[in-house]
Design a protein around this motif. Structure first.
Motif, PDB file in Angstrom:
ATOM      1  N   TYR A  94       0.835  -1.202   0.000  1.00  0.00           N
ATOM      2  CA  TYR A  94       0.000   0.000   0.000  1.00  0.00           C
ATOM      3  C   TYR A  94       0.870   1.252   0.000  1.00  0.00           C
ATOM      4  CZ  TYR A  94      -4.059  -2.904   0.928  1.00  0.00           C
ATOM      5  OH  TYR A  94      -5.060  -3.834   0.836  1.00  0.00           O
ATOM      6  N   THR A  95       0.592   2.171  -0.902  1.00  0.00           N
ATOM      7  CA  THR A  95       1.364   3.412  -0.962  1.00  0.00           C
ATOM      8  C   THR A  95       0.479   4.632  -0.734  1.00  0.00           C
ATOM      9  OG1 THR A  95       2.949   4.671  -2.295  1.00  0.00           O
ATOM     10  CG2 THR A  95       1.278   3.457  -3.505  1.00  0.00           C
ATOM     11  N   TYR A  96      -0.781   4.551  -1.163  1.00  0.00           N
ATOM     12  CA  TYR A  96      -1.771   5.596  -0.861  1.00  0.00           C
ATOM     13  C   TYR A  96      -3.020   4.916  -0.298  1.00  0.00           C
ATOM     14  CZ  TYR A  96       1.019   8.566  -3.993  1.00  0.00           C
ATOM     15  OH  TYR A  96       2.041   9.264  -4.588  1.00  0.00           O
ATOM     16  N   ALA A  97      -3.839   5.705   0.390  1.00  0.00           N
ATOM     17  CA  ALA A  97      -4.947   5.153   1.167  1.00  0.00           C
ATOM     18  C   ALA A  97      -6.282   5.136   0.403  1.00  0.00           C
ATOM     19  CB  ALA A  97      -5.108   5.980   2.444  1.00  0.00           C
ATOM     20  N   ASN A  98      -7.215   4.302   0.921  1.00  0.00           N
ATOM     21  CA  ASN A  98      -8.627   4.461   0.567  1.00  0.00           C
ATOM     22  C   ASN A  98      -9.063   5.821   1.080  1.00  0.00           C
ATOM     23  OD1 ASN A  98      -9.704   1.803  -0.313  1.00  0.00           O
ATOM     24  ND2 ASN A  98      -9.149   1.133   1.766  1.00  0.00           N
ATOM     25  N   VAL A  99      -9.825   6.551   0.297  1.00  0.00           N
ATOM     26  CA  VAL A  99     -10.327   7.849   0.765  1.00  0.00           C
ATOM     27  C   VAL A  99     -11.856   7.817   0.714  1.00  0.00           C
ATOM     28  CG1 VAL A  99     -10.353  10.343   0.376  1.00  0.00           C
ATOM     29  CG2 VAL A  99      -8.283   9.017  -0.149  1.00  0.00           C
ATOM     30  N   ASP A 100     -12.465   8.053   1.859  1.00  0.00           N
ATOM     31  CA  ASP A 100     -13.932   8.149   1.910  1.00  0.00           C
ATOM     32  C   ASP A 100     -14.334   9.489   2.493  1.00  0.00           C
ATOM     33  OD1 ASP A 100     -15.455   5.550   1.237  1.00  0.00           O
ATOM     34  OD2 ASP A 100     -13.666   4.872   2.318  1.00  0.00           O
ATOM     35  N   SER A 101     -15.336  10.096   1.879  1.00  0.00           N
ATOM     36  CA  SER A 101     -15.936  11.308   2.435  1.00  0.00           C
ATOM     37  C   SER A 101     -17.228  10.901   3.124  1.00  0.00           C
ATOM     38  CB  SER A 101     -16.277  12.295   1.322  1.00  0.00           C
ATOM     39  OG  SER A 101     -15.096  12.664   0.663  1.00  0.00           O
ATOM     40  N   VAL A 102     -17.374  11.335   4.366  1.00  0.00           N
ATOM     41  CA  VAL A 102     -18.580  10.988   5.121  1.00  0.00           C
ATOM     42  C   VAL A 102     -19.282  12.278   5.546  1.00  0.00           C
ATOM     43  CG1 VAL A 102     -19.473   9.827   7.197  1.00  0.00           C
ATOM     44  CG2 VAL A 102     -17.487   8.873   5.990  1.00  0.00           C
ATOM     45  N   ASP A 103     -20.569  12.358   5.271  1.00  0.00           N
ATOM     46  CA  ASP A 103     -21.388  13.476   5.761  1.00  0.00           C
ATOM     47  C   ASP A 103     -22.175  12.982   6.957  1.00  0.00           C
ATOM     48  OD1 ASP A 103     -21.330  15.953   3.875  1.00  0.00           O
ATOM     49  OD2 ASP A 103     -21.205  14.204   2.573  1.00  0.00           O
ATOM     50  N   LEU A 104     -22.025  13.694   8.046  1.00  0.00           N
ATOM     51  CA  LEU A 104     -22.682  13.288   9.286  1.00  0.00           C
ATOM     52  C   LEU A 104     -23.587  14.433   9.728  1.00  0.00           C
ATOM     53  CD1 LEU A 104     -22.971  11.553  11.836  1.00  0.00           C
ATOM     54  CD2 LEU A 104     -20.678  12.190  12.482  1.00  0.00           C
ATOM     55  N   THR A 105     -24.890  14.166   9.720  1.00  0.00           N
ATOM     56  CA  THR A 105     -25.842  15.182  10.172  1.00  0.00           C
ATOM     57  C   THR A 105     -26.340  14.800  11.565  1.00  0.00           C
ATOM     58  OG1 THR A 105     -26.528  15.509   7.887  1.00  0.00           O
ATOM     59  CG2 THR A 105     -27.980  16.418   9.573  1.00  0.00           C
ATOM     60  N   VAL A 106     -26.035  15.650  12.531  1.00  0.00           N
ATOM     61  CA  VAL A 106     -26.479  15.410  13.911  1.00  0.00           C
ATOM     62  C   VAL A 106     -27.778  16.187  14.098  1.00  0.00           C
ATOM     63  CG1 VAL A 106     -25.906  15.703  16.346  1.00  0.00           C
ATOM     64  CG2 VAL A 106     -24.110  15.117  14.697  1.00  0.00           C
ATOM     65  N   ARG A 107     -28.851  15.440  14.343  1.00  0.00           N
ATOM     66  CA  ARG A 107     -30.166  16.087  14.438  1.00  0.00           C
ATOM     67  C   ARG A 107     -30.592  16.236  15.898  1.00  0.00           C
ATOM     68  NH1 ARG A 107     -33.981  12.695  10.676  1.00  0.00           N
ATOM     69  NH2 ARG A 107     -33.065  10.995  11.879  1.00  0.00           N
ATOM     70  N   ALA A 128     -31.768  29.909  26.181  1.00  0.00           N
ATOM     71  CA  ALA A 128     -31.945  30.071  27.626  1.00  0.00           C
ATOM     72  C   ALA A 128     -32.713  28.910  28.263  1.00  0.00           C
ATOM     73  CB  ALA A 128     -32.677  31.378  27.911  1.00  0.00           C
ATOM     74  N   TYR A 129     -33.318  28.063  27.410  1.00  0.00           N
ATOM     75  CA  TYR A 129     -34.118  26.944  27.960  1.00  0.00           C
ATOM     76  C   TYR A 129     -33.617  25.608  27.403  1.00  0.00           C
ATOM     77  CZ  TYR A 129     -37.089  31.150  27.991  1.00  0.00           C
ATOM     78  OH  TYR A 129     -37.541  32.438  28.104  1.00  0.00           O
ATOM     79  N   PRO A 130     -32.362  25.262  27.680  1.00  0.00           N
ATOM     80  CA  PRO A 130     -31.794  24.048  27.074  1.00  0.00           C
ATOM     81  C   PRO A 130     -32.549  22.781  27.467  1.00  0.00           C
ATOM     82  CG  PRO A 130     -30.372  24.887  28.845  1.00  0.00           C
ATOM     83  CD  PRO A 130     -31.407  25.931  28.585  1.00  0.00           C
ATOM     84  N   HIS A 131     -33.180  22.805  28.657  1.00  0.00           N
ATOM     85  CA  HIS A 131     -33.899  21.608  29.124  1.00  0.00           C
ATOM     86  C   HIS A 131     -35.128  21.301  28.278  1.00  0.00           C
ATOM     87  CE1 HIS A 131     -35.506  25.225  30.900  1.00  0.00           C
ATOM     88  NE2 HIS A 131     -36.621  24.580  31.259  1.00  0.00           N
ATOM     89  N   LYS A 132     -35.531  22.279  27.431  1.00  0.00           N
ATOM     90  CA  LYS A 132     -36.683  22.022  26.550  1.00  0.00           C
ATOM     91  C   LYS A 132     -36.229  21.618  25.150  1.00  0.00           C
ATOM     92  CE  LYS A 132     -39.743  25.306  28.889  1.00  0.00           C
ATOM     93  NZ  LYS A 132     -40.795  24.382  29.355  1.00  0.00           N
ATOM     94  N   THR A 133     -34.926  21.400  24.987  1.00  0.00           N
ATOM     95  CA  THR A 133     -34.400  21.070  23.645  1.00  0.00           C
ATOM     96  C   THR A 133     -33.589  19.782  23.712  1.00  0.00           C
ATOM     97  OG1 THR A 133     -32.230  22.101  23.893  1.00  0.00           O
ATOM     98  CG2 THR A 133     -34.042  23.573  23.281  1.00  0.00           C
ATOM     99  N   LYS A 134     -33.143  19.340  22.527  1.00  0.00           N
ATOM    100  CA  LYS A 134     -32.092  18.305  22.434  1.00  0.00           C
ATOM    101  C   LYS A 134     -30.985  18.966  21.619  1.00  0.00           C
ATOM    102  CE  LYS A 134     -33.884  14.895  24.689  1.00  0.00           C
ATOM    103  NZ  LYS A 134     -33.264  14.602  25.996  1.00  0.00           N
ATOM    104  N   ASP A 135     -29.899  19.315  22.301  1.00  0.00           N
ATOM    105  CA  ASP A 135     -28.901  20.205  21.694  1.00  0.00           C
ATOM    106  C   ASP A 135     -27.918  19.432  20.788  1.00  0.00           C
ATOM    107  OD1 ASP A 135     -26.900  21.945  21.057  1.00  0.00           O
ATOM    108  OD2 ASP A 135     -26.692  22.790  23.072  1.00  0.00           O
ATOM    109  N   PRO A 136     -27.998  19.645  19.479  1.00  0.00           N
ATOM    110  CA  PRO A 136     -27.115  18.901  18.574  1.00  0.00           C
ATOM    111  C   PRO A 136     -25.670  19.383  18.620  1.00  0.00           C
ATOM    112  CG  PRO A 136     -28.406  20.503  17.318  1.00  0.00           C
ATOM    113  CD  PRO A 136     -28.885  20.572  18.744  1.00  0.00           C
ATOM    114  N   ASP A 162     -30.076  21.202  13.792  1.00  0.00           N
ATOM    115  CA  ASP A 162     -29.071  20.206  13.389  1.00  0.00           C
ATOM    116  C   ASP A 162     -27.692  20.820  13.217  1.00  0.00           C
ATOM    117  OD1 ASP A 162     -29.175  21.420  10.831  1.00  0.00           O
ATOM    118  OD2 ASP A 162     -30.760  20.051  10.190  1.00  0.00           O
ATOM    119  N   VAL A 163     -26.720  19.930  13.148  1.00  0.00           N
ATOM    120  CA  VAL A 163     -25.318  20.292  12.910  1.00  0.00           C
ATOM    121  C   VAL A 163     -24.820  19.376  11.799  1.00  0.00           C
ATOM    122  CG1 VAL A 163     -22.977  20.212  13.868  1.00  0.00           C
ATOM    123  CG2 VAL A 163     -24.873  21.068  15.269  1.00  0.00           C
TER     124      VAL A 163
END
Ligand SMILES: [Zn+2]
Ligand SMILES: [Zn+2]
Length: 447
Positions: free
Chosen positions: A219-232, A239-247, A291-292
């Protein structure tokens, strides 16, 4: 007269044979082609074209291959996007029956503003595919590859009495954008021009001294994968974080946990990289967003390691979300890009054979076994996914040894490939490229 003898002196220093090398027929022929190839190199260098736009470059390569005695096909290749034209060039040089060897150069340049200060520096600007104004530069040295590739065709034409078989010269577009090799293979490169018995490529190396060839067995060069990760999450007032799910907080947890793939999940003797290269979420101080979005690059060698790392990313992202009490319908979404680049595998037996050939023509001390990298190269495609076509992609030293010593002394890093300050030293980089490639082909096809 004076000027003339001075220029002969300069030329003889300029193209002096490599120290300790046994001068070969390939080297003699390469030396005589050099003045014209250096002119071609400078022409290509100051006319760089971005990936997928290599119209002028490909026409020049095609013209030179034709002049060197190849049967040339232009505009070969098919991208997934039917609107894009593929500027692949295929030159076939036939010389009786014998093995078929593929020789590849890449042709594209990069959106980089050149700062080398060279007299032939690029001043080209253009619009990129997103419509933004960008400077263009051969910052990866593909211009030197093309000059050496054309030189190889010329030398092999001259040395036809010494070899038998067919050489397929491939001028490949869009290496930097990933997809040029795949576009040419998908268009039936091997069906139309024959499946090669061997595939050879070369690349200049920004930390290897001129006059040297470097190569990595396996092996001289690597497998390359692009991954998109959406955190919902579930957004709301800051001011009211307890009423949310913070991504955002969850994303931070996920990024830290991803580090354990390399440190805890992976066998340390299998190299991997998981990099989060981009993270975007939110609009304002006091709003928890819905989301993030993250973008990751994943580098591996073995395909089973690749599969496991991709599965680990999903498991970690969903595991962190579950632990944070996110509802099942807001689990993170993981998308692996379709434009995966396979790892480049240098066939160990072929590498060993070619190292022997290069040591003979360049001298023992001018051939180095170099470390593999986690970079990517779509040359990998030519050996097919099962590596059934033995292939070698070798490095050509491109930096003056005195410059390497000076930078080392000063504790500075040399300009890397893709740097605005990188350019190979044309001579002897191009000559060594020709000698390295030609001697490899001659050995595989000798009479
Ligand atoms: Zn590059
Ligand atoms: Zn490159």
């Amino acid at each position: 007269m004076k000027i003339c003898s001075l220029s002969i002196l300069i030329l003889s220093i300029f193209v002096a044979p490599l120290a300790s090398a046994q001068e070969s027929a390939a080297e003699k022929a390469a030396v005589s082609e050099l003045p014209s190839l250096l002119a071609i190199y400078k022409d290509i260098h100051c006319h760089p074209e971005l990936s997928g736009h290599e119209q002028r470059t490909a026409a020049l390569v095609a013209k030179e291959l034709r002049a060197a005695g190849c049967e040339v096909t232009e505009n070969f290749g098919k991208y997934d996007d039917p609107k894009l034209k593929c500027y692949g060039v295929v030159g076939v040089m036939k010389n009786g029956s014998g093995p078929t060897v593929l020789v590849r150069t890449d042709m594209d340049a990069l959106p980089v503003h050149e700062e080398t200060g060279l007299p032939y520096a690029s001043t080209v600007t253009t619009k990129n595919d997103e419509g933004r104004d960008v400077s263009v530069m051969h910052a990866c040295g593909h211009d030197a590859h093309m000059a050496a590739f054309i030189g190889t065709a010329r030398v092999l034409q001259r040395l036809k009495p010494d070899w038998n078989g067919t050489v397929i010269f491939v001028g490949q577009p869009a290496e930097e954008a990933i997809g040029g090799a795949r576009a040419m293979l998908k268009a039936g490169l091997y069906n139309r021009f024959g499946k090669p018995d061997f595939a050879l490529g070369f690349h200049d190396k920004a930390d290897l001294q001129t006059g040297h060839i470097g190569v990595t067995p396996g092996y001289t060069y690597a497998n390359v994968d692009s991954v998109d990760l959406t955190v919902r999450g579930i957004g709301g007032h800051g001011a009211y974080p307890h009423k949310t799910k913070d991504p955002i907080v969850l994303s931070a947890e996920i990024i830290n946990a991803l580090q354990t793939i390399a440190s805890r999940e992976n066998n340390p003797i299998d190299p991997i990289v998981v990099t989060v290269g981009s993270i975007h979420g939110g609009t304002k101080h006091n709003i928890i967003p819905d989301d993030v979005k993250m973008q990751l690059t994943v580098r591996t060698y073995k395909s089973e390691v690749r599969d496991r790392v991709l599965a680990d990313i999903e498991q970690i992202a969903k595991g962190c979300a579950t632990a944070a009490g996110f509802p099942a319908d807001r689990m993170p979404i993981i998308e692996v890009g379709k434009d995966n680049l396979p790892a480049t595998y240098n066939n160990p037996d072929l590498t060993k054979r070619l190292v022997g050939v290069w040591k003979k023509v360049l001298g023992d001390g001018n051939v180095e076994i170099v470390d593999p990298t986690m970079g990517g190269e779509d040359f990998a495609e030519y050996s097919l996914p099962d590596h059934s076509i033995p292939a070698v992609d070798f490095h050509i030293g491109a930096v003056d040894p005195e410059k390497i010593a000076q930078f080392k002394k000063e504790g500075k890093e040399l300009p890397s490939l893709h740097s605005s300050k990188f350019a190979p030293v044309p001579e002897p980089t191009i000559r060594v490229g020709i000698v390295g490639m030609t001697s490899a082909v001659l050995d595989l096809m000798k009479r």
